[in-house]
Scaffold this active site. Structure first.
Site, PDB file in Angstrom:
ATOM      1  N   ASN A  15      20.472  10.416  12.292  1.00 58.28           N
ATOM      2  CA  ASN A  15      19.783   9.421  11.476  1.00 58.28           C
ATOM      3  C   ASN A  15      20.623   9.208  10.222  1.00 58.28           C
ATOM      4  OD1 ASN A  15      18.084   7.925   9.892  1.00 58.28           O
ATOM      5  ND2 ASN A  15      16.544   9.542   9.620  1.00 58.28           N
ATOM      6  N   TRP A  16      21.359   8.108  10.221  1.00 65.85           N
ATOM      7  CA  TRP A  16      22.282   7.883   9.109  1.00 65.85           C
ATOM      8  C   TRP A  16      21.563   7.403   7.853  1.00 65.85           C
ATOM      9  CZ3 TRP A  16      27.126   4.975  11.539  1.00 65.85           C
ATOM     10  CH2 TRP A  16      27.697   5.815  12.511  1.00 65.85           C
ATOM     11  N   LYS A  17      20.295   7.059   7.981  1.00 66.85           N
ATOM     12  CA  LYS A  17      19.517   6.547   6.841  1.00 66.85           C
ATOM     13  C   LYS A  17      20.254   5.359   6.208  1.00 66.85           C
ATOM     14  CE  LYS A  17      17.427  11.043   6.488  1.00 66.85           C
ATOM     15  NZ  LYS A  17      16.680  12.008   5.678  1.00 66.85           N
ATOM     16  N   HIS A 101       9.144   7.860  10.383  1.00 71.94           N
ATOM     17  CA  HIS A 101       9.893   8.818   9.564  1.00 71.94           C
ATOM     18  C   HIS A 101       9.150   9.041   8.245  1.00 71.94           C
ATOM     19  CE1 HIS A 101      13.005  10.664   7.152  1.00 71.94           C
ATOM     20  NE2 HIS A 101      13.594  10.983   8.298  1.00 71.94           N
ATOM     21  N   GLU A 103      10.152   9.294   5.339  1.00 66.92           N
ATOM     22  CA  GLU A 103      10.596   8.442   4.228  1.00 66.92           C
ATOM     23  C   GLU A 103       9.939   7.064   4.291  1.00 66.92           C
ATOM     24  OE1 GLU A 103      14.780   9.069   4.812  1.00 66.92           O
ATOM     25  OE2 GLU A 103      14.511  11.136   4.143  1.00 66.92           O
ATOM     26  N   GLU A 172       9.365  16.931  11.968  1.00 65.94           N
ATOM     27  CA  GLU A 172      10.151  16.955  10.735  1.00 65.94           C
ATOM     28  C   GLU A 172       9.252  17.349   9.565  1.00 65.94           C
ATOM     29  OE1 GLU A 172      14.019  14.539  11.184  1.00 65.94           O
ATOM     30  OE2 GLU A 172      12.503  13.271  10.263  1.00 65.94           O
ATOM     31  N   GLY A 178      16.280  16.878   3.898  1.00 67.41           N
ATOM     32  CA  GLY A 178      17.222  16.646   2.814  1.00 67.41           C
ATOM     33  C   GLY A 178      17.167  17.684   1.707  1.00 67.41           C
ATOM     34  N   SER A 218      17.097  19.329   7.501  1.00 66.90           N
ATOM     35  CA  SER A 218      18.183  20.211   7.067  1.00 66.90           C
ATOM     36  C   SER A 218      18.873  20.953   8.215  1.00 66.90           C
ATOM     37  CB  SER A 218      17.681  21.194   6.002  1.00 66.90           C
ATOM     38  OG  SER A 218      17.276  20.480   4.835  1.00 66.90           O
ATOM     39  N   GLY A 239      19.936  14.325   9.766  1.00 67.57           N
ATOM     40  CA  GLY A 239      20.241  13.364   8.717  1.00 67.57           C
ATOM     41  C   GLY A 239      21.612  13.622   8.113  1.00 67.57           C
ATOM     42  N   GLY A 240      21.637  14.322   6.990  1.00 64.24           N
ATOM     43  CA  GLY A 240      22.870  14.535   6.232  1.00 64.24           C
ATOM     44  C   GLY A 240      24.058  14.996   7.074  1.00 64.24           C
TER      45      GLY A 240
END
Ligand code: PGA
Length: 256
Positions: A15-17, A101, A103, A172, A178, A218, A239-240
């Site tokens: 997930n590159w956001k 998600h 976010e 999640e 994150g 994470s 993600g990251g």
């Protein structure tokens, strides 16, 4: 419409956001493609921002890595300024779309009903929704994790029937996203069991055994092996660590 998703596949999705332009995304996809030249260790999907779907899709075309989007509008077309629909994503070659998600739930005010509509829209448009669920830190500390997971899963899967098998769930925990604070394999296992049992109850027909449940929050190439060693964990939503080809590739390799 795409082929049915096989039973509980191992899947790692990036997930590159809101990161990477069209050109930078294509470059990252090319790096990954080079690393995976000898074959993929598991099913892999890249979920770039809308603006990079076309360029990343062009790099992935003809290969085994799937393309996914991060969101969609529940309607297939119409007067919805700034929105993107399922048919638009399917036309770009998307196989997956992330829905619910945290976010978007917490940052954009998406409630359970909206997430349910989006999951149905994805299925209608031939996409596999990656349905995100998870509790906040306050909810965990108030011993409400099970209650929240049951409510979020129930909202999406009630009445979904056989289509449920064309979905993926991502657990999640919001406190792990994150933050560098990953859930322990035991915490992930317990939450995945709650989700599987809820799927069994709401869908019936042992649906919980058929639907892949990813862990997200994470995940890194350092903790992925321990998470994937847990039988309940069918893969990861990353993600990251998906923004760097080598680290993402090591996570995929750990899911073999
Ligand atoms: P993270 O994000 O890996 O950066 O914690 C995961 C996600 O939000 O899907």
């Amino acid at each position: 419409m795409s082929a049915p998703w096989p039973r509980r596949p191992r899947l790692v999705a990036g997930n590159w956001k809101m990161n990477r332009t069209a050109a930078d995304g294509a470059a990252l996809a090319r790096e990954l493609t080079a690393l995976s030249a000898a074959g993929l260790p598991c099913a892999v999907a890249l979920c770039p921002p809308f603006t990079a779907l076309e360029s990343v899709g062009a790099v992935l075309r003809g290969g085994a890595t799937h393309l996914g989007a991060q969101n969609l509008h529940p309607e297939s077309k119409g007067a919805f300024t700034g929105e993107v629909s399922g048919p638009m994503l399917a036309a770009l070659g998307c196989r997956f779309v992330i829905v619910g998600h945290s976010e978007r739930r917490h940052g954009m005010g998406e409630d359970d009903a909206t997430v349910a509509r989006k999951a149905r829209a994805a299925l209608r448009d031939g996409l596999t929704p990656i349905v995100c669920v998870g509790e906040t830190l306050a909810e965990r500390e108030a011993d409400k994790t099970t209650e929240v997971l049951v409510r979020q899963v129930w909202a999406v899967y009630e009445g979904l029937g056989a289509d449920s098998r064309r979905t993926v769930v991502a657990y999640e925990p919001v406190w792990a996203i994150g933050t560098g604070r990953v859930a322990t394999p035991d915490q992930a296992r317990d939450a995945h069991r709650v989700i599987r049992a809820t799927l069994d109850r709401v869908v019936g027909d042992h649906a919980g055994e058929a639907i892949a449940i990813l862990y997200g929050g994470s995940v890194t190439d350092k903790n992925a092996v321990a998470l994937f060693a847990e039988n309940e964990v069918d893969g990861a939503l990353v993600g990251g660590a998906s923004l760097e080809a080598a680290s993402f590739w090591r996570i995929c390799a750990a899911a073999r």
